[in-house]
Design a protein around this motif. Structure first.
Motif, PDB file in Angstrom:
ATOM      1  N   UNK A 103      46.552 -62.414  18.551  1.00  8.91           N
ATOM      2  CA  UNK A 103      45.723 -61.753  19.309  1.00  8.91           C
ATOM      3  C   UNK A 103      45.966 -61.318  20.674  1.00  8.91           C
ATOM      4  N   UNK A 104      45.806 -59.743  20.851  1.00  9.37           N
ATOM      5  CA  UNK A 104      46.018 -59.112  22.313  1.00  9.37           C
ATOM      6  C   UNK A 104      44.634 -58.839  22.416  1.00  9.37           C
ATOM      7  N   UNK A 105      44.344 -58.847  23.914  1.00  7.42           N
ATOM      8  CA  UNK A 105      42.986 -57.867  24.394  1.00  7.42           C
ATOM      9  C   UNK A 105      43.354 -57.148  25.322  1.00  7.42           C
ATOM     10  N   UNK A 125      52.927 -58.647  22.723  1.00  9.52           N
ATOM     11  CA  UNK A 125      54.449 -59.310  22.690  1.00  9.52           C
ATOM     12  C   UNK A 125      54.726 -59.863  21.278  1.00  9.52           C
ATOM     13  N   UNK A 126      56.001 -59.722  20.985  1.00  6.07           N
ATOM     14  CA  UNK A 126      56.638 -60.475  19.809  1.00  6.07           C
ATOM     15  C   UNK A 126      56.253 -59.689  18.487  1.00  6.07           C
ATOM     16  N   UNK A 168      56.651 -52.968  22.003  1.00  3.87           N
ATOM     17  CA  UNK A 168      55.829 -53.810  21.986  1.00  3.87           C
ATOM     18  C   UNK A 168      54.176 -53.504  22.352  1.00  3.87           C
ATOM     19  N   UNK A 169      53.725 -52.426  21.988  1.00  2.00           N
ATOM     20  CA  UNK A 169      52.520 -51.996  22.406  1.00  2.00           C
ATOM     21  C   UNK A 169      51.886 -51.179  21.174  1.00  2.00           C
ATOM     22  N   UNK A 170      50.597 -51.438  21.216  1.00  2.00           N
ATOM     23  CA  UNK A 170      50.031 -50.593  20.367  1.00  2.00           C
ATOM     24  C   UNK A 170      48.883 -49.670  21.039  1.00  2.00           C
ATOM     25  N   UNK A 171      48.666 -48.517  20.469  1.00  2.00           N
ATOM     26  CA  UNK A 171      47.982 -47.531  21.224  1.00  2.00           C
ATOM     27  C   UNK A 171      46.663 -47.200  20.527  1.00  2.00           C
ATOM     28  N   UNK A 172      45.655 -47.220  21.218  1.00  2.00           N
ATOM     29  CA  UNK A 172      44.138 -46.962  20.665  1.00  2.00           C
ATOM     30  C   UNK A 172      43.769 -45.515  21.491  1.00  2.00           C
ATOM     31  N   UNK A 173      42.592 -45.227  20.816  1.00  2.00           N
ATOM     32  CA  UNK A 173      41.957 -43.958  21.446  1.00  2.00           C
ATOM     33  C   UNK A 173      40.390 -44.003  21.551  1.00  2.00           C
ATOM     34  N   UNK A 188      50.899 -58.545  13.392  1.00  2.00           N
ATOM     35  CA  UNK A 188      51.980 -59.372  12.834  1.00  2.00           C
ATOM     36  C   UNK A 188      53.113 -59.888  14.042  1.00  2.00           C
ATOM     37  N   UNK A 189      53.486 -61.056  13.974  1.00  2.00           N
ATOM     38  CA  UNK A 189      54.469 -61.368  15.156  1.00  2.00           C
ATOM     39  C   UNK A 189      55.582 -62.295  14.771  1.00  2.00           C
ATOM     40  N   UNK A 190      56.331 -62.498  15.548  1.00  2.00           N
ATOM     41  CA  UNK A 190      57.843 -63.403  15.104  1.00  2.00           C
ATOM     42  C   UNK A 190      57.917 -64.652  15.974  1.00  2.00           C
ATOM     43  N   UNK A 191      56.860 -64.957  16.687  1.00  2.00           N
ATOM     44  CA  UNK A 191      56.712 -65.992  17.465  1.00  2.00           C
ATOM     45  C   UNK A 191      56.360 -67.317  16.841  1.00  2.00           C
TER      46      UNK A 191
END
Length: 295
Positions: A103-105, A125-126, A168-173, A188-191
């Protein structure tokens, strides 16, 4: 006598039912395989089978949330508790589906007075790219990344505009005229690592547990989980009796929350049998002996 004797000799007459549970259309369904019948002596007196085993699927929707994530510590984030009067068998060699999202906020975005959309970039990240079928962006149905926000006082899923795996970013609008709060992106991550353990309660908050499966997120998240050569499989025949728990534990530096918004993928093939328990203590001992490979 092994616990498997509870249903030995009856699997030759097994009938299968449609698999229950499921995931979004963007995620490929689990691929089942026939389970070899097991011959053996008559059922033990510890429990009496009621009817025949039926095909089942232990899915994320069957799991209860465990404890909160804590950075770089083993934490049981979710578990499946076997209902009373039932026995579950997880056959060796069946495919395992497991994609757990971090989860990222992001900060709130107020575009209520804007004349055009505003871009919101969320650090993830990750983040890793899986071999699941992706969808054309923007979309709310990407199998690897989902985003949520509170819009107009209601919690809703919002489209993912773009994913940059290298950055390592996601873009929203955020559209003109809207204000988004409590923005959360699950990806989904790899850490870190995961493990699945069988657990039985001993009383007074004590438990006994046995390791069934473990691995690294970087490995399981980047193989094809539907390819016969690559797909992870359940390592050994496992029997779970009433009140046993199948516990999912993680150790990672990136936050994982077990909630419906994340749309985690967790699927294990199983067979379920209704039983009348005659000797609870003997049944518990037999189950734990089997988990530990007969030791």
């Amino acid at each position: 006598m092994k616990l498997i004797d509870l249903i030995a000799g009856r699997l030759r007459r097994i009938r299968t039912l449609p698999v229950t549970g499921g995931v979004k259309a963007a995620v490929q369904p689990i691929r089942g395989r026939p389970v070899k019948p097991v011959a053996g002596p008559k059922p033990t007196s510890a429990a009496i089978p009621l009817g025949l085993p039926q095909r089942a699927l232990i899915d994320r929707r069957d799991m209860d949330a465990g404890v909160d994530w804590k950075a770089n510590e083993w934490r049981p984030i979710a578990y499946f508790k076997v209902p009373q009067g039932t026995l579950y068998r997880l056959p060796e060699g069946e495919p395992v589906r497991l994609y757990l999202k971090s989860q990222a906020t992001a900060a709130d975005v107020d575009n209520s007075g804007g004349a055009s959309a505003v871009t919101a970039t969320v650090n993830t990240p990750g983040i890793v790219q899986t071999k699941m079928r992706a969808v054309t962006l923007p979309s709310i149905n990407h199998p690897e990344v989902v985003a949520w926000a509170t819009v107009g006082g209601a919690r809703q899923k919002v489209p993912v505009q773009a994913i940059d795996y290298a950055a390592e970013t996601v873009t929203l609008s955020v559209p003109a005229g809207e204000s988004w709060t409590d923005i959360a992106v699950y990806y989904v991550h790899g850490d870190g690592e995961f493990r699945i353990r069988a657990q039985r309660e001993l009383g007074n908050a004590d438990t006994a547990a046995a390791l069934l499966m473990d691995g690294a997120f970087g490995a399981i998240h980047t193989v094809s989980q539907i390819d016969e050569e690559e797909a992870p499989t359940w390592p050994r025949l496992t029997t779970l009796i009433q009140s046993n728990r199948l516990v999912l534990e993680v150790r990672t530096g990136i936050r994982i929350d077990w909630n419906d918004e994340a749309e985690h993928v967790f699927q294990l093939e199983a067979y379920v049998l209704q039983v009348a328990v005659q000797d609870k203590a003997a049944l518990r001992r037999l189950a734990e002996i089997e988990w530990r490979g007969g030791l």
